[in-house]
Design a protein around this motif. Structure first.
Motif, PDB file in Angstrom:
ATOM      1  N   LYS A  90      -0.129   7.206  -4.642  1.00 58.26           N
ATOM      2  CA  LYS A  90       0.659   8.039  -4.055  1.00 58.26           C
ATOM      3  C   LYS A  90      -0.006   9.558  -3.911  1.00 58.26           C
ATOM      4  O   LYS A  90      -0.115  10.107  -2.745  1.00 58.26           O
ATOM      5  CB  LYS A  90       1.817   8.207  -4.815  1.00 58.26           C
ATOM      6  N   LYS A  91      -0.951   9.862  -4.745  1.00 60.84           N
ATOM      7  CA  LYS A  91      -1.825  11.354  -4.736  1.00 60.84           C
ATOM      8  C   LYS A  91      -2.994  11.241  -3.923  1.00 60.84           C
ATOM      9  O   LYS A  91      -3.004  11.864  -2.843  1.00 60.84           O
ATOM     10  CB  LYS A  91      -2.224  11.546  -6.016  1.00 60.84           C
ATOM     11  N   LYS A  92      -3.539   9.959  -3.800  1.00 62.66           N
ATOM     12  CA  LYS A  92      -4.466   9.753  -2.985  1.00 62.66           C
ATOM     13  C   LYS A  92      -4.226   9.785  -1.679  1.00 62.66           C
ATOM     14  O   LYS A  92      -4.657  10.241  -0.539  1.00 62.66           O
ATOM     15  CB  LYS A  92      -5.322   8.765  -3.287  1.00 62.66           C
ATOM     16  N   ALA A  93      -3.335   8.986  -1.167  1.00 59.45           N
ATOM     17  CA  ALA A  93      -2.435   8.594   0.198  1.00 59.45           C
ATOM     18  C   ALA A  93      -2.071   9.889   0.900  1.00 59.45           C
ATOM     19  O   ALA A  93      -2.131   9.837   1.822  1.00 59.45           O
ATOM     20  CB  ALA A  93      -1.806   7.447   0.079  1.00 59.45           C
ATOM     21  N   ALA A  94      -1.479  10.691  -0.084  1.00 57.66           N
ATOM     22  CA  ALA A  94      -0.836  11.842   0.587  1.00 57.66           C
ATOM     23  C   ALA A  94      -1.554  13.050   0.655  1.00 57.66           C
ATOM     24  O   ALA A  94      -1.247  13.842   1.319  1.00 57.66           O
ATOM     25  CB  ALA A  94       0.143  12.510  -0.770  1.00 57.66           C
ATOM     26  N   SER A  95      -3.164  12.851   0.458  1.00 57.95           N
ATOM     27  CA  SER A  95      -3.963  13.984   0.876  1.00 57.95           C
ATOM     28  C   SER A  95      -4.611  14.086   1.982  1.00 57.95           C
ATOM     29  O   SER A  95      -5.367  15.102   2.206  1.00 57.95           O
ATOM     30  CB  SER A  95      -4.974  13.980  -0.190  1.00 57.95           C
ATOM     31  N   LEU A  96      -4.476  12.974   2.905  1.00 54.91           N
ATOM     32  CA  LEU A  96      -4.817  13.239   4.126  1.00 54.91           C
ATOM     33  C   LEU A  96      -3.946  12.265   5.154  1.00 54.91           C
ATOM     34  O   LEU A  96      -3.249  11.134   4.715  1.00 54.91           O
ATOM     35  CB  LEU A  96      -6.302  12.305   4.223  1.00 54.91           C
ATOM     36  N   ARG A  97      -3.875  12.737   6.331  1.00 51.74           N
ATOM     37  CA  ARG A  97      -2.971  12.029   7.418  1.00 51.74           C
ATOM     38  C   ARG A  97      -3.656  10.692   7.849  1.00 51.74           C
ATOM     39  O   ARG A  97      -2.875   9.920   8.060  1.00 51.74           O
ATOM     40  CB  ARG A  97      -2.992  12.977   8.388  1.00 51.74           C
ATOM     41  N   GLY A  98      -4.701  10.568   7.998  1.00 49.06           N
ATOM     42  CA  GLY A  98      -5.348   9.154   8.272  1.00 49.06           C
ATOM     43  C   GLY A  98      -5.027   7.830   7.431  1.00 49.06           C
ATOM     44  O   GLY A  98      -5.144   6.687   7.850  1.00 49.06           O
ATOM     45  N   SER A  99      -4.521   8.230   6.237  1.00 52.98           N
ATOM     46  CA  SER A  99      -4.064   7.328   5.262  1.00 52.98           C
ATOM     47  C   SER A  99      -2.701   6.437   6.032  1.00 52.98           C
ATOM     48  O   SER A  99      -2.487   5.275   5.566  1.00 52.98           O
ATOM     49  CB  SER A  99      -3.427   7.581   3.912  1.00 52.98           C
TER      50      SER A  99
END
Length: 436
Positions: A90-99
């Motif tokens: 959740k933390k990693k994916a929320a940190s960039l729009r490209g995810s």
């Protein structure tokens, strides 16, 4: 938070090679999830957003091997789908729009996916409806947890469908394509985005065994296949960086050669900057910009003020409107900059006004720039980078200004431009990175 200290007034001279395309890389990196076999990627831009996505793929169980600078191998044979339930994900994916573009490949290959509300530039509303509209047309079921800001999608029985998109979203089109290539039957996507990055994605998927027709148009036909294999792919040079260098050369009165620019993939970008008065020569696949003391904005045929507006491809990309705007401040003449797609992208002009630029912000979408023809140079100030493109526009302004400027929050610039300070200093700029 890091800052750039820029000593203005230095001309650049020499050659610069553009990085691999950021917006293409974010799509292509997500596409490696579609196969168990190894995918080798060249010209991967080593910028903050891309490195974050690579880190996310690694955490998901994708084997990542850095072969050399800008070349990576990815093998997604052991993806840990359970990782999608974790706080780390959740933390990693929320940190960039490209995810957001991992959703399509995960749905296509594993039949389910989860995604927190993604991050990215704060440039106005950037809705995700197009992505989920396409997924639902292919048979996926969506749930949104408003408290957790989490999307959950079930796609255990994906089937081809006719999809008429309400907007030609680049990331939305990419996500739907990556979902449809493994869906049963035939998918038709109308009003699809057709940017070079989408064309690159389709060509790569076809090399992997997909069956996509209509590449380069806004009408795509996709015949689903059972599985995809590995391949090798090279990113295009980043058209946004190329446009930034054209504007930078003009603003600083510099002689610059942009090497290996893939001019055939730049659309109307060179012509748009020519209409701002910037001279350039196409030499094979290089762009040569001579040093210019003055450049003059064209008028329309009837004598009315020139308008530069963004549009879906093959129109002028919205990512370069900020560059066109700052470049016009030292031209001779007047231009209306019309940012149609995002309502917060022009708010950085207050910093340019503080530097001495003559700009009237008409509303959140339009700004009139009155070019000063270098008669009143910009002056150095302290400012903050609000997003990637505005940050580089402020950097260009600072490089052309009298005195010293400081730009804070340059992590925003690092998200889209690879070692920009080092590369420009090699050409004669005076940019010092300060770590707070």
């Amino acid at each position: 938070m890091a800052s750039f200290k820029i000593e203005g007034g230095h001309k650049l001279k020499g050659e610069i090679v553009p990085q691999g395309a950021k917006n293409e890389a974010l799509q292509i990196l997500c596409a490696v999830l579609l196969t168990q076999e190894t995918v080798t990627l060249h010209k991967v831009p080593e910028i903050r957003d891309v490195l974050k996505l690579i880190d996310l793929l690694d955490a998901m169980g994708v084997t990542v091997e850095k072969v050399e600078d800008e070349t990576y191998k990815f093998t997604a044979s052991d993806v840990d789908v359970a990782f999608l339930e974790t706080e780390t994900y959740k933390k990693k994916a929320a940190s960039l729009r490209g995810s957001i573009m991992v959703l399509g490949p995960l749905l296509a290959r594993f039949g389910k996916a989860r995604m927190p509300k993604p991050g990215g530039d704060k440039i106005g509303r950037r809705r995700l409806d197009t992505h989920f509209f396409g997924f639902s047309k292919l048979g996926a079921k969506l749930e949104f947890d408003a408290e957790e800001h989490f999307y959950s999608v079930d796609a255990s029985d994906l089937r081809g469908a006719y999809i008429h998109l309400d907007e030609a979203s680049v990331t939305g089109t990419a996500n739907i394509i990556m979902t449809a290539v493994l869906a049963k039957g035939k998918t038709t996507i109308y009003n699809a985005a057709c940017e070079p990055y989408i064309q690159q994605l389709c060509k790569m998927l076809n090399r992997m065994g997909a069956n996509i027709m209509g590449v380069g148009s806004n009408l795509l036909y996709i015949e689903g296949v059972r599985e995809l294999g590995g391949t090798t792919h090279t990113m295009l040079p980043d058209m946004i960086e190329i446009g930034s260098f054209i504007g930078m050369a003009a603003m600083t009165g510099s002689e610059l050669t942009i090497k290996d620019a893939r001019v055939d993939q730049l659309g109307i970008i060179p012509e748009t900057f020519r209409r701002l008065g910037i001279k350039m020569e196409i030499q094979d696949d290089d762009i040569y910009i001579p040093a210019q003391e003055h450049y003059e904005i064209e008028s329309f045929i009837d004598g009315s003020i020139m308008t530069v507006a963004d549009a879906i491809w093959p129109g002028f990309t919205p990512d370069l409107l900020s560059i066109a705007l700052v470049t016009a401040t030292q031209a001779k003449g007047t231009v209306l900059i019309h940012q149609k797609m995002f309502e917060s992208r022009l708010f950085f002009v207050d910093k340019l006004i503080d530097m001495g630029a003559q700009i009237i912000l008409c509303d959140p979408h339009r700004a009139t720039v009155i070019g000063l023809d270098r008669k009143f140079p910009l002056r150095g100030i302290k400012m903050t980078s609000p997003d990637i493109r505005a940050g580089v526009s402020l950097l260009i302004a600072a490089m052309s200004a009298e005195g010293t400027s400081v730009i804070s929050n340059v992590e925003q610039i690092d998200r889209g431009y690879q070692r920009i300070d080092e590369r420009l200093n090699a050409l004669g700029a005076k940019i010092e990175r300060l770590d707070d």
